[in-house]
Design a protein around this motif. Structure first.
Motif, PDB file in Angstrom:
ATOM      1  N   ILE A 243     -22.839 -61.553  92.862  1.00  0.00           N
ATOM      2  CA  ILE A 243     -23.857 -60.572  92.294  1.00  0.00           C
ATOM      3  C   ILE A 243     -23.373 -59.199  92.447  1.00  0.00           C
ATOM      4  N   GLY A 244     -22.905 -58.674  91.583  1.00  0.00           N
ATOM      5  CA  GLY A 244     -21.831 -57.496  91.143  1.00  0.00           C
ATOM      6  C   GLY A 244     -23.487 -56.034  90.817  1.00  0.00           C
ATOM      7  N   LEU A 245     -22.643 -55.289  91.985  1.00  0.00           N
ATOM      8  CA  LEU A 245     -24.308 -53.813  91.699  1.00  0.00           C
ATOM      9  C   LEU A 245     -22.942 -52.779  91.216  1.00  0.00           C
ATOM     10  N   HIS A 246     -24.138 -51.819  91.015  1.00  0.00           N
ATOM     11  CA  HIS A 246     -23.218 -50.319  90.345  1.00  0.00           C
ATOM     12  C   HIS A 246     -21.781 -49.875  91.192  1.00  0.00           C
ATOM     13  N   ASN A 247     -21.431 -50.636  92.447  1.00  0.00           N
ATOM     14  CA  ASN A 247     -20.608 -50.001  93.212  1.00  0.00           C
ATOM     15  C   ASN A 247     -19.088 -51.008  93.049  1.00  0.00           C
ATOM     16  N   PHE A 248     -19.464 -52.425  92.330  1.00  0.00           N
ATOM     17  CA  PHE A 248     -18.932 -53.103  91.829  1.00  0.00           C
ATOM     18  C   PHE A 248     -18.305 -52.656  90.278  1.00  0.00           C
TER      19      PHE A 248
ATOM     20  N   GLN B 272     -23.210 -44.079  97.816  1.00  0.00           N
ATOM     21  CA  GLN B 272     -23.180 -44.526  99.618  1.00  0.00           C
ATOM     22  C   GLN B 272     -24.005 -45.496  99.730  1.00  0.00           C
ATOM     23  N   GLY B 273     -23.458 -46.535 101.024  1.00  0.00           N
ATOM     24  CA  GLY B 273     -24.418 -47.235 101.399  1.00  0.00           C
ATOM     25  C   GLY B 273     -24.728 -48.653 100.848  1.00  0.00           C
ATOM     26  N   GLU B 274     -24.786 -48.165  99.247  1.00  0.00           N
ATOM     27  CA  GLU B 274     -25.455 -49.483  98.652  1.00  0.00           C
ATOM     28  C   GLU B 274     -24.234 -50.771  99.129  1.00  0.00           C
ATOM     29  N   THR B 275     -24.476 -51.760  98.542  1.00  0.00           N
ATOM     30  CA  THR B 275     -23.693 -53.011  98.538  1.00  0.00           C
ATOM     31  C   THR B 275     -23.133 -52.608  97.468  1.00  0.00           C
ATOM     32  N   VAL B 276     -21.896 -53.178  97.154  1.00  0.00           N
ATOM     33  CA  VAL B 276     -20.926 -53.638  96.742  1.00  0.00           C
ATOM     34  C   VAL B 276     -21.469 -54.629  95.316  1.00  0.00           C
ATOM     35  N   ALA B 277     -21.214 -55.865  96.056  1.00  0.00           N
ATOM     36  CA  ALA B 277     -21.411 -57.025  95.573  1.00  0.00           C
ATOM     37  C   ALA B 277     -21.102 -58.924  96.813  1.00  0.00           C
ATOM     38  N   VAL B 278     -22.258 -59.450  96.561  1.00  0.00           N
ATOM     39  CA  VAL B 278     -22.663 -60.644  97.500  1.00  0.00           C
ATOM     40  C   VAL B 278     -22.509 -62.171  96.767  1.00  0.00           C
ATOM     41  N   PRO B 279     -22.291 -62.502  97.406  1.00  0.00           N
ATOM     42  CA  PRO B 279     -21.622 -64.280  96.727  1.00  0.00           C
ATOM     43  C   PRO B 279     -23.337 -64.903  96.293  1.00  0.00           C
ATOM     44  N   ALA B 280     -23.320 -65.464  94.775  1.00  0.00           N
ATOM     45  CA  ALA B 280     -23.862 -66.389  94.533  1.00  0.00           C
ATOM     46  C   ALA B 280     -24.694 -67.490  94.807  1.00  0.00           C
ATOM     47  N   ILE B 281     -25.242 -67.669  94.560  1.00  0.00           N
ATOM     48  CA  ILE B 281     -25.841 -69.630  93.979  1.00  0.00           C
ATOM     49  C   ILE B 281     -26.328 -69.772  92.625  1.00  0.00           C
ATOM     50  N   VAL B 282     -25.383 -70.532  92.815  1.00  0.00           N
ATOM     51  CA  VAL B 282     -26.740 -71.017  90.904  1.00  0.00           C
ATOM     52  C   VAL B 282     -26.621 -72.441  90.888  1.00  0.00           C
ATOM     53  N   ARG B 283     -26.725 -73.031  90.171  1.00  0.00           N
ATOM     54  CA  ARG B 283     -27.869 -73.988  89.715  1.00  0.00           C
ATOM     55  C   ARG B 283     -28.223 -74.079  88.623  1.00  0.00           C
ATOM     56  N   GLY B 284     -26.867 -75.532  87.869  1.00  0.00           N
ATOM     57  CA  GLY B 284     -27.515 -75.390  87.007  1.00  0.00           C
ATOM     58  C   GLY B 284     -25.862 -75.146  86.151  1.00  0.00           C
ATOM     59  N   ALA B 285     -25.900 -74.812  84.828  1.00  0.00           N
ATOM     60  CA  ALA B 285     -24.938 -74.239  83.554  1.00  0.00           C
ATOM     61  C   ALA B 285     -25.291 -72.682  84.228  1.00  0.00           C
TER      62      ALA B 285
ATOM     63  N   HIS C 234     -15.635 -40.384  93.780  1.00  0.00           N
ATOM     64  CA  HIS C 234     -17.121 -40.042  93.605  1.00  0.00           C
ATOM     65  C   HIS C 234     -17.829 -39.073  92.918  1.00  0.00           C
ATOM     66  N   ARG C 235     -16.274 -38.895  91.500  1.00  0.00           N
ATOM     67  CA  ARG C 235     -17.346 -38.517  89.856  1.00  0.00           C
ATOM     68  C   ARG C 235     -17.383 -39.870  89.534  1.00  0.00           C
ATOM     69  N   HIS C 236     -16.964 -40.942  89.015  1.00  0.00           N
ATOM     70  CA  HIS C 236     -17.808 -41.914  89.163  1.00  0.00           C
ATOM     71  C   HIS C 236     -18.545 -42.657  89.562  1.00  0.00           C
ATOM     72  N   GLY C 237     -19.512 -41.840  90.388  1.00  0.00           N
ATOM     73  CA  GLY C 237     -20.698 -42.469  90.516  1.00  0.00           C
ATOM     74  C   GLY C 237     -20.930 -43.213  91.994  1.00  0.00           C
ATOM     75  N   TRP C 238     -20.160 -43.395  92.242  1.00  0.00           N
ATOM     76  CA  TRP C 238     -19.650 -44.719  93.697  1.00  0.00           C
ATOM     77  C   TRP C 238     -21.401 -43.552  94.697  1.00  0.00           C
TER      78      TRP C 238
ATOM     79  N   VAL D 101     -18.126 -49.552  89.081  1.00  0.00           N
ATOM     80  CA  VAL D 101     -17.780 -47.952  90.163  1.00  0.00           C
ATOM     81  C   VAL D 101     -16.015 -49.003  90.751  1.00  0.00           C
ATOM     82  N   ILE D 102     -15.147 -49.814  90.630  1.00  0.00           N
ATOM     83  CA  ILE D 102     -14.309 -50.157  90.879  1.00  0.00           C
ATOM     84  C   ILE D 102     -13.141 -50.485  90.213  1.00  0.00           C
ATOM     85  N   THR D 103     -13.830 -51.557  89.238  1.00  0.00           N
ATOM     86  CA  THR D 103     -13.920 -51.393  88.013  1.00  0.00           C
ATOM     87  C   THR D 103     -13.561 -50.344  86.992  1.00  0.00           C
ATOM     88  N   ARG D 104     -14.262 -48.654  87.017  1.00  0.00           N
ATOM     89  CA  ARG D 104     -13.537 -48.156  86.682  1.00  0.00           C
ATOM     90  C   ARG D 104     -12.446 -47.409  87.294  1.00  0.00           C
TER      91      ARG D 104
END
Length: 333
Positions: free
Chosen positions: A288-293, A225-238, A219-223, A295-298
Motif C-alpha cells: 500500500i503506497g502513500l503520497h511519499n511513494f 516529512q514523517g509520513e510513511t512511504v509504503a507498507v506491505p499489504a495483506i490481500v484476500r482473494g483476487a 521538497h518541490r514535489h511535495g514530500w 513522490v519518489i515516482t516523480r
C-alpha cells in the motif's frame, strides 16, 4: 608523385574539409535551432554543437533494455546488496553535516536522499561516460518512440550549458543524458539544482550540491516529512486490475478493505492510498503506497525504482544506526 608529397597533399585535403554536419541538416534540428535562437542563444554556437553531436548505436542499444523492464524479484537484487548498503552508510557518514542540513532545510528524509544517490550512481562511482550532447541528440533524432521528449531535453541542455558556461561537448552522463550524482536530466538540472556549498556554481558532480539538489527536488514535489512511504499489504482473494493500474494514491483504507486489502501495519498518513503490485519470484507482492511513494515516482516513474529506493533507504538507516550503537556501547546489555 612521390609518396611523401602524396601524403602531404592528402593531409591538406583532409584539413580543408569542413566539420561533418552531424545532425545539423535534419529538419527537426533546424526547428530546434530556431527555437533556441528565439530564446537568446547564439545561432553559430548551437549549430556548432549539433554539427559535433555524434550518433551512438550503444545508446540506442542501452535504452532498449532498461533495468525497469525486469520483474521485481530480479530488479531488487541489483540495488539491495551489502556493498550498496555499506556504501550508503559510508557516504552518509562522510557527508553527515551536509545530509542533515539538507534534510532539515528541505524537510526530506535523509535516508531517502542517500538512497537516491545510491541507486542512481552508487554514490558517485558511476555517473556515466557518454557525452550528454551525443546521448540527447542520438535519442532526440534517432529514437522515434520518445524523440520529442529527448529533443526537448537537448534544447534544455544547450540552454543549461550556456547558463553554466560549459562547452556543450564537455559534460558526460548516462545513455539518457542524465548528469551528476543524482542523475538529473537537463530540465530538472535547470529547475531543481541548487548551489548547496555556496561556491557560486550548481555542480551536480559535487557531493554537497548533489545532496542539496536531490533534497530540493523532493521538497518541490511535495514530500511529507514523517509520513510513511509504503507498507506491505495483506490481500484476500483476487485483485481487480483497476486497483493496481497506477501509483497515484486514489483510495481510502476503507475502500481497499472492501476489496479484501488491508495494511500489515497502520501507516502514518491520512491517505489517500494506492495498491502496488510487484512481481515476486513465487507470486505477486502487494504494497500500500502513500503520497511519499508517489513522490519518489516523480524522480523515476517506475514503481520498482521507488520500492528499491525505499528499501535501500531503510537498510542504510538500520545498518548505520546499528553501527552507531555498537560504537557507543548502546547495544551492550
Amino acid at each position: 608523385m612521390k609518396p611523401a608529397r602524396l601524403s602531404t597533399l592528402l593531409l591538406l585535403l583532409a584539413l580543408a574539409v569542413p566539420l561533418q554536419a552531424g545532425y545539423l541538416e535534419r529538419p527537426e534540428a533546424r526547428s530546434l535551432i530556431e527555437e533556441l535562437v528565439q530564446q537568446g542563444l547564439d545561432r553559430a554556437s548551437v549549430e556548432q554543437a549539433l554539427a559535433r553531436a555524434e550518433r551512438k548505436q550503444s545508446i540506442l542499444d542501452a535504452i532498449a533494455r532498461p533495468a525497469e523492464s525486469r520483474p521485481w524479484y530480479q530488479y531488487r537484487p541489483i540495488f539491495l546488496t551489502d556493498a550498496r548498503i555499506d556504501g550508503g552508510v559510508r557516504f552518509w557518514n562522510r557527508h553527515a553535516a551536509v545530509v542533515e542540513r539538507a534534510a532539515r532545510e528541505f524537510a526530506v528524509d535523509p535516508a531517502i536522499i542517500v538512497a537516491i544517490i545510491g541507486v542512481e550512481t552508487f554514490y558517485g562511482r558511476h555517473t556515466g561516460n557518454y557525452r550528454v550532447l551525443d546521448a540527447l541528440a542520438t535519442l532526440g533524432f534517432d529514437y522515434p518512440k520518445r524523440a520529442g521528449f529527448f529533443r526537448r531535453e537537448l534544447g534544455q541542455f544547450l540552454i543549461l550549458a550556456h547558463e553554466e558556461g560549459w562547452p556543450a561537448e564537455r559534460p558526460k552522463g548516462s545513455y539518457a543524458g542524465a548528469m551528476g550524482l543524482g542523475q538529473f536530466i537537463p530540465s530538472s538540472y535547470r529547475a531543481y539544482a541548487v548551489d548547496f556549498d555556496g561556491d557560486g556554481k550548481r555542480d551536480l558532480w559535487n557531493a554537497a550540491d548533489a545532496i542539496g539538489s536531490v533534497a530540493n527536488y523532493f521538497h518541490r514535489h511535495g514530500w511529507r516529512q514523517g509520513e510513511t512511504v509504503a507498507v506491505p499489504a495483506i490481500v484476500r482473494g483476487a485483485v481487480r486490475t483497476e486497483l493496481v493500474r497506477g501509483v497515484k494514491p486514489a483510495y481510502s483504507l476503507r475502500q481497499l478493505a472492501t476489496e479484501g486489502v488491508r495494511p500489515r501495519r497502520l501507516p502514518r498518513g491520512d491517505g489517500p492510498f494506492a495498491l502496488i503490485e510487484l512481481e515476486g519470484k513465487t507470486g505477486p507482492e502487494f504494497w500500500i503506497g502513500l503520497h511519499n511513494f508517489y513522490v519518489i515516482t516523480r524522480y523515476n516513474r517506475s514503481p520498482l525504482y521507488a520500492m528499491a529506493v525505499l528499501q535501500l533507504s531503510q537498510a542504510i538507516r538500520e545498518r548505520r544506526q546499528a553501527r552507531q550503537q555498537a560504537e557507543t556501547g548502546g547495544g551492550a546489555g
